[in-house]
Design an enzyme around this catalytic site. Structure first.
Site, mmCIF file in Angstrom:
data_model
loop_
_atom_site.group_PDB
_atom_site.id
_atom_site.type_symbol
_atom_site.label_atom_id
_atom_site.label_comp_id
_atom_site.label_asym_id
_atom_site.label_seq_id
_atom_site.Cartn_x
_atom_site.Cartn_y
_atom_site.Cartn_z
ATOM 1 N N TYR A 96 29.422 45.181 17.603
ATOM 2 C CA TYR A 96 28.993 45.626 16.052
ATOM 3 C C TYR A 96 29.853 46.395 15.447
ATOM 4 C CZ TYR A 96 24.406 43.389 16.824
ATOM 5 O OH TYR A 96 23.351 42.447 16.751
ATOM 6 N N LYS A 115 3.742 61.976 35.260
ATOM 7 C CA LYS A 115 3.291 61.464 34.102
ATOM 8 C C LYS A 115 4.261 60.578 33.604
ATOM 9 C CE LYS A 115 5.269 65.493 32.096
ATOM 10 N NZ LYS A 115 5.072 66.928 31.421
HETATM 11 C C1 LIG Z 1 5.718 67.646 32.402
HETATM 12 C C2 LIG Z 1 5.161 68.955 32.807
HETATM 13 C C3 LIG Z 1 5.590 69.722 34.225
HETATM 14 C C4 LIG Z 1 6.803 69.276 34.700
HETATM 15 O O1 LIG Z 1 8.070 69.640 34.011
HETATM 16 P P1 LIG Z 1 9.530 69.398 34.309
HETATM 17 O O2 LIG Z 1 10.431 70.120 33.097
HETATM 18 O O3 LIG Z 1 9.930 68.051 34.253
HETATM 19 O O4 LIG Z 1 9.877 69.816 35.823
HETATM 20 C C5 LIG Z 1 5.125 70.805 34.548
HETATM 21 N N1 LIG Z 1 4.031 71.273 33.917
HETATM 22 C C6 LIG Z 1 3.492 70.725 32.665
HETATM 23 C C7 LIG Z 1 2.179 71.263 32.147
HETATM 24 C C8 LIG Z 1 4.160 69.752 32.166
HETATM 25 O O5 LIG Z 1 3.565 69.202 31.156
#
Ligand SMILES: *Cc1c(COP(=O)(O)O)cnc(C)c1O
Length: 342
Positions: free
Chosen positions: A244, A36
């Site tokens: 800055y 994602k």
């Molecule tokens: C993002 C997500 C993962 C992966 O989690 P990590 O902590 O990045 O390994 C797994 N399951 C769900 C439902 C998620 O939303």
């Protein structure tokens, strides 16, 4: 075609090494990949193709827009965590991915549309997404073919009693649902050990070099390497200030390089006075404030010229400690101004 002065070097071998390490820790469970948010900023297409070639079979995105962007790759199993809204149904029924149903309303919507096999998220105490015990008792999943039944751990990166509580609730709820596979662990969950891996694991962060638990230190290697070009080299005389708010004043005459990299590229202000760049084995400290598009590096005594490229330190656990951001935020904050290579 113009060429960008900022690039993100991605190490495909490191990505595959991390996935294999997590697959090994997953024991008999299949090891998937959460891709994602554009593969946590690295490029979802690149991650998916690299890991599919290595044997990964289960991929997870958050939304149907993300799934649609990956459809041309024809990934074996692509799942959409956020399930199906009314607005998603046309795309969802086209079969480009499988929804993870999170609510009784989503389950009914999918059943009424004759959607076919689905995944289901159970809420075991995080109170984010997922069906609860009441939904199951009310028959929310009746008539659905459930491929993977999953839940998500809220505190797997800590030694928290919540982990065991969630696991217990997951097993009890799963007992009441017929499903082909069970899945609970994210990256940190895998490190909790074999009680947490079930049939399928869903790592994200650790694939990309993140280390959410000490057990994974030394196992997981860095995948994403930001490199920025030097726009100017200048001498700052003792007593003069840089950047800055003049937060850094040269104690002695200092040679600095100004790099094309800043907080708009996810190199957040928390790195001010703490970050560093690498030149071979030499660590070159960042000085002064991080600007939107620029940083200053102390290159005194080093052969660095306008047009050269420097590799900015982005070891995720260290970068998180320096910047005060989470490893997740650092990855997903990598902006759109990089040329992603590798
Ligand atoms: C993002 C997500 C993962 C992966 O989690 P990590 O902590 O990045 O390994 C797994 N399951 C769900 C439902 C998620 O939303």
């Amino acid at each position: 075609m113009f060429d960008l002065a900022l690039r993100l070097r991605r190490d495909a071998d490191a990505l595959v090494t991390n996935w294999r390490a997590l697959a090994r820790l997953s024991g008999t469970a299949a090891c998937g990949a959460a891709i994602k948010a554009d593969g946590y900023g690295l490029g979802a297409g690149w991650v998916a193709e690299t890991l599919a070639a290595a044997g990964c079979r289960d991929f997870f995105v958050a939304t149907w827009a993300e799934a649609a962007a990956l459809a041309p790759l024809g990934l074996p199993n692509l799942a959409v965590f956020h399930g199906v809204r009314d607005e998603d149904m046309e795309l969802a029924l086209s079969g480009i991915a499988t929804p993870v149903l999170n609510t009784a309303v989503q389950a009914a919507r999918w059943r009424n549309a004759g959607g076919g096999a689905c995944h289901v998220m159970l809420d075991t105490g995080m109170n984010r997404l997922g069906l609860g015990e009441g939904d199951l008792a009310a028959g929310a999943l009746e008539g659905l073919v459930v491929d993977t039944l999953m839940s998500h751990l809220a505190s797997a990166d800590e030694d928290s009693a919540q982990n065991g509580e969630q696991r217990g609730r997951f097993v009890a709820m799963a007992d009441k649902v017929a499903a082909r596979r069970l899945s609970l662990a994210n990256s940190a969950g895998i490190a909790l050990g074999p009680d947490y891996t079930f049939d399928l694991t869903r790592p994200g962060l650790a694939l990309y070099g993140g280390v959410p638990r000490p057990e994974l230190a030394g196992v997981i290697t860095q995948v994403a390497f930001p490199e920025a070009q030097v726009l100017q080299r200048r001498t700052v005389r003792a007593g003069e200030a840089v950047g800055y708010n003049a937060t850094w004043v040269a104690p002695v005459d200092t040679e600095i390089a100004i790099l094309n990299y800043g907080y708009a590229d996810g190199y957040f202000r928390g790195f001010s006075g703490r970050g560093a760049a690498w030149l071979g084995d030499s660590v070159l400290p960042l000085i002064g404030r991080v600007s939107m598009d620029l940083i200053a590096i102390d290159v005194t005594g080093h052969d660095v010229a306008e047009g050269d490229w420097l590799w900015v330190d982005f070891d995720l656990p260290r970068a998180a400690a320096q910047s005060g951001m989470s490893q997740y935020e650092l990855l997903t904050g990598l902006g759109s101004r990089f040329r992603r290579v590798g």
